[in-house]
Design a protein around this motif. Structure first.
Motif, PDB file in Angstrom:
ATOM      1  N   LEU A   6    -121.040  -6.608 -56.119  1.00  0.00           N
ATOM      2  CA  LEU A   6    -120.932  -5.079 -55.842  1.00  0.00           C
ATOM      3  C   LEU A   6    -119.400  -4.932 -56.257  1.00  0.00           C
ATOM      4  N   ILE A   7    -119.511  -3.943 -56.892  1.00  0.00           N
ATOM      5  CA  ILE A   7    -117.782  -3.227 -57.450  1.00  0.00           C
ATOM      6  C   ILE A   7    -117.803  -2.191 -56.489  1.00  0.00           C
ATOM      7  N   VAL A   8    -116.622  -2.061 -55.584  1.00  0.00           N
ATOM      8  CA  VAL A   8    -116.214  -0.769 -54.789  1.00  0.00           C
ATOM      9  C   VAL A   8    -115.100  -0.528 -55.738  1.00  0.00           C
ATOM     10  N   ALA A   9    -115.096   0.628 -56.328  1.00  0.00           N
ATOM     11  CA  ALA A   9    -113.890   1.105 -57.096  1.00  0.00           C
ATOM     12  C   ALA A   9    -113.549   2.631 -56.924  1.00  0.00           C
ATOM     13  N   HIS A  10    -112.345   2.908 -56.316  1.00  0.00           N
ATOM     14  CA  HIS A  10    -111.978   4.209 -56.247  1.00  0.00           C
ATOM     15  C   HIS A  10    -111.425   4.671 -57.742  1.00  0.00           C
ATOM     16  N   ALA A  11    -112.109   5.791 -58.072  1.00  0.00           N
ATOM     17  CA  ALA A  11    -111.820   6.183 -59.430  1.00  0.00           C
ATOM     18  C   ALA A  11    -111.526   7.694 -59.518  1.00  0.00           C
ATOM     19  N   PRO A  12    -110.720   8.061 -58.930  1.00  0.00           N
ATOM     20  CA  PRO A  12    -110.161   9.653 -59.099  1.00  0.00           C
ATOM     21  C   PRO A  12    -109.716  10.478 -60.192  1.00  0.00           C
ATOM     22  N   SER A  13    -109.433   9.651 -61.346  1.00  0.00           N
ATOM     23  CA  SER A  13    -108.935  10.058 -62.374  1.00  0.00           C
ATOM     24  C   SER A  13    -109.631   9.455 -63.703  1.00  0.00           C
ATOM     25  N   PRO A  14    -109.487  10.005 -64.906  1.00  0.00           N
ATOM     26  CA  PRO A  14    -110.019   9.415 -66.017  1.00  0.00           C
ATOM     27  C   PRO A  14    -109.579   7.998 -66.464  1.00  0.00           C
ATOM     28  N   ASN A  15    -108.363   7.906 -66.123  1.00  0.00           N
ATOM     29  CA  ASN A  15    -107.600   6.578 -66.234  1.00  0.00           C
ATOM     30  C   ASN A  15    -108.273   5.323 -65.388  1.00  0.00           C
ATOM     31  N   THR A  16    -108.480   5.952 -64.239  1.00  0.00           N
ATOM     32  CA  THR A  16    -108.826   4.816 -63.131  1.00  0.00           C
ATOM     33  C   THR A  16    -110.489   4.807 -63.343  1.00  0.00           C
ATOM     34  N   GLY A  98     -98.784   3.082 -59.662  1.00  0.00           N
ATOM     35  CA  GLY A  98     -97.443   3.739 -60.317  1.00  0.00           C
ATOM     36  C   GLY A  98     -96.217   3.023 -60.114  1.00  0.00           C
ATOM     37  N   ARG A  99     -96.106   2.359 -58.750  1.00  0.00           N
ATOM     38  CA  ARG A  99     -94.874   1.791 -58.658  1.00  0.00           C
ATOM     39  C   ARG A  99     -95.319   0.128 -58.773  1.00  0.00           C
ATOM     40  N   ASP A 100     -94.936  -0.654 -57.806  1.00  0.00           N
ATOM     41  CA  ASP A 100     -94.975  -2.178 -57.665  1.00  0.00           C
ATOM     42  C   ASP A 100     -96.281  -2.838 -57.324  1.00  0.00           C
ATOM     43  N   GLY A 101     -97.154  -1.968 -56.438  1.00  0.00           N
ATOM     44  CA  GLY A 101     -98.250  -2.353 -56.004  1.00  0.00           C
ATOM     45  C   GLY A 101     -98.207  -3.513 -54.695  1.00  0.00           C
ATOM     46  N   THR A 102     -97.044  -3.920 -54.456  1.00  0.00           N
ATOM     47  CA  THR A 102     -97.105  -4.667 -53.491  1.00  0.00           C
ATOM     48  C   THR A 102     -97.444  -4.412 -51.963  1.00  0.00           C
ATOM     49  N   GLY A 103     -97.250  -3.177 -51.509  1.00  0.00           N
ATOM     50  CA  GLY A 103     -97.684  -2.616 -50.058  1.00  0.00           C
ATOM     51  C   GLY A 103     -99.168  -2.528 -50.313  1.00  0.00           C
ATOM     52  N   THR A 104     -99.725  -1.925 -51.483  1.00  0.00           N
ATOM     53  CA  THR A 104    -101.477  -2.085 -51.537  1.00  0.00           C
ATOM     54  C   THR A 104    -101.764  -3.481 -51.331  1.00  0.00           C
ATOM     55  N   ARG A 105    -101.223  -4.453 -52.192  1.00  0.00           N
ATOM     56  CA  ARG A 105    -101.860  -5.646 -52.165  1.00  0.00           C
ATOM     57  C   ARG A 105    -101.678  -6.165 -50.920  1.00  0.00           C
ATOM     58  N   ARG A 106    -100.818  -6.059 -50.065  1.00  0.00           N
ATOM     59  CA  ARG A 106    -100.399  -6.673 -48.692  1.00  0.00           C
ATOM     60  C   ARG A 106    -101.434  -6.133 -47.799  1.00  0.00           C
ATOM     61  N   ALA A 107    -101.606  -4.716 -48.005  1.00  0.00           N
ATOM     62  CA  ALA A 107    -102.837  -4.291 -46.891  1.00  0.00           C
ATOM     63  C   ALA A 107    -104.150  -4.508 -47.137  1.00  0.00           C
ATOM     64  N   VAL A 108    -104.463  -4.812 -48.463  1.00  0.00           N
ATOM     65  CA  VAL A 108    -105.912  -5.192 -48.656  1.00  0.00           C
ATOM     66  C   VAL A 108    -105.944  -6.620 -48.381  1.00  0.00           C
ATOM     67  N   LEU A 126    -102.007  -3.691 -62.077  1.00  0.00           N
ATOM     68  CA  LEU A 126    -101.774  -2.695 -63.300  1.00  0.00           C
ATOM     69  C   LEU A 126    -100.742  -1.736 -62.857  1.00  0.00           C
ATOM     70  N   GLN A 127     -99.326  -2.035 -63.193  1.00  0.00           N
ATOM     71  CA  GLN A 127     -98.248  -1.064 -62.715  1.00  0.00           C
ATOM     72  C   GLN A 127     -97.503  -0.343 -63.814  1.00  0.00           C
ATOM     73  N   GLY A 128     -97.016   0.527 -63.497  1.00  0.00           N
ATOM     74  CA  GLY A 128     -96.112   1.411 -64.157  1.00  0.00           C
ATOM     75  C   GLY A 128     -97.081   2.468 -65.193  1.00  0.00           C
ATOM     76  N   GLU A 129     -96.444   3.040 -66.333  1.00  0.00           N
ATOM     77  CA  GLU A 129     -97.109   3.869 -67.097  1.00  0.00           C
ATOM     78  C   GLU A 129     -98.521   3.561 -67.599  1.00  0.00           C
ATOM     79  N   TRP A 130     -99.526   4.158 -67.655  1.00  0.00           N
ATOM     80  CA  TRP A 130    -101.027   3.836 -68.146  1.00  0.00           C
ATOM     81  C   TRP A 130    -100.458   3.018 -69.500  1.00  0.00           C
ATOM     82  N   GLN A 131    -101.320   2.199 -69.827  1.00  0.00           N
ATOM     83  CA  GLN A 131    -101.618   1.466 -70.966  1.00  0.00           C
ATOM     84  C   GLN A 131    -103.046   0.996 -71.049  1.00  0.00           C
ATOM     85  N   ALA A 132    -103.517   1.313 -72.379  1.00  0.00           N
ATOM     86  CA  ALA A 132    -104.763   0.743 -72.819  1.00  0.00           C
ATOM     87  C   ALA A 132    -105.265  -0.556 -72.613  1.00  0.00           C
ATOM     88  N   ALA A 133    -104.192  -1.386 -72.349  1.00  0.00           N
ATOM     89  CA  ALA A 133    -104.618  -2.902 -72.227  1.00  0.00           C
ATOM     90  C   ALA A 133    -104.806  -3.092 -70.819  1.00  0.00           C
TER      91      ALA A 133
END
Length: 154
Positions: A6-16, A98-108, A126-133
């Motif tokens: 099961l993949i549960v993914a929030h994808a509100p933008s073209p990049n996500t 967009g920032r460092d993701g640590t709060g998000t990681r801790r919460a999950v 995947l932090q910072g500006e969008w990268q194709a990688a």
């Protein structure tokens, strides 16, 4: 016997959405034989989906230093109905931060610890500006999860 990922993914933008599509692409590698993949947005997924799966891949954006409200809603609706039956469920997480993701990681991680799910690898941030990688990294995560499930490693 076919395993269910099961993949549960929030994808509100073209990049996500690109990230979610990359995860799915990874799971559909030609070498993966017996894994059925279900993809749902967090607001569409629920306890029945978790109860029916053999592993779960979570994807979220970092929102104000926390997981998306949609993913939090998924956990709020699913936590108690799956708590007893799905202990040990293999899981993985990617965060578009967009920032460092640590709060998000801790919460999950806090919720996953309470559910007694089992991490198959460290959360992918995947932090910072969008990268194709980023898409390549998430595709590899999807492939890794599906291959481990297919081979019976998880």
């Amino acid at each position: 016997m076919t395993k269910r990922l099961l993949i549960v993914a929030h994808a509100p933008s073209p990049n996500t959405q690109t990230l979610c599509d990359a995860a799915v692409r990874g799971t559909r590698h030609p070498d993966i034989e017996d894994v059925a993949v279900t993809v749902k947005a967090p607001l569409e997924a629920g306890p029945d989906d978790v109860l029916a799966c053999d592993a779960i891949l979570l994807g979220t954006t970092e929102n104000l230093g926390y997981m998306s409200g949609a993913l939090k809603d998924f956990f709020d609706r699913s936590y108690y109905p799956v708590l007893e039956e799905k202990q040990g469920l293999p899981c993985a997480l990617y965060i578009r931060a967009g920032r460092d993701g640590t709060g998000t990681r801790r919460a999950v991680e806090s919720i996953v610890t309470g559910l007694r799910w089992r991490w198959v690898q460290e959360p992918l941030i995947l932090q910072g500006e969008w990268q194709a990688a980023f898409a390549d990294e998430v595709e590899e995560l999807g492939l890794t999860m599906a291959a481990a499930l297919d081979s019976g490693m998880i």
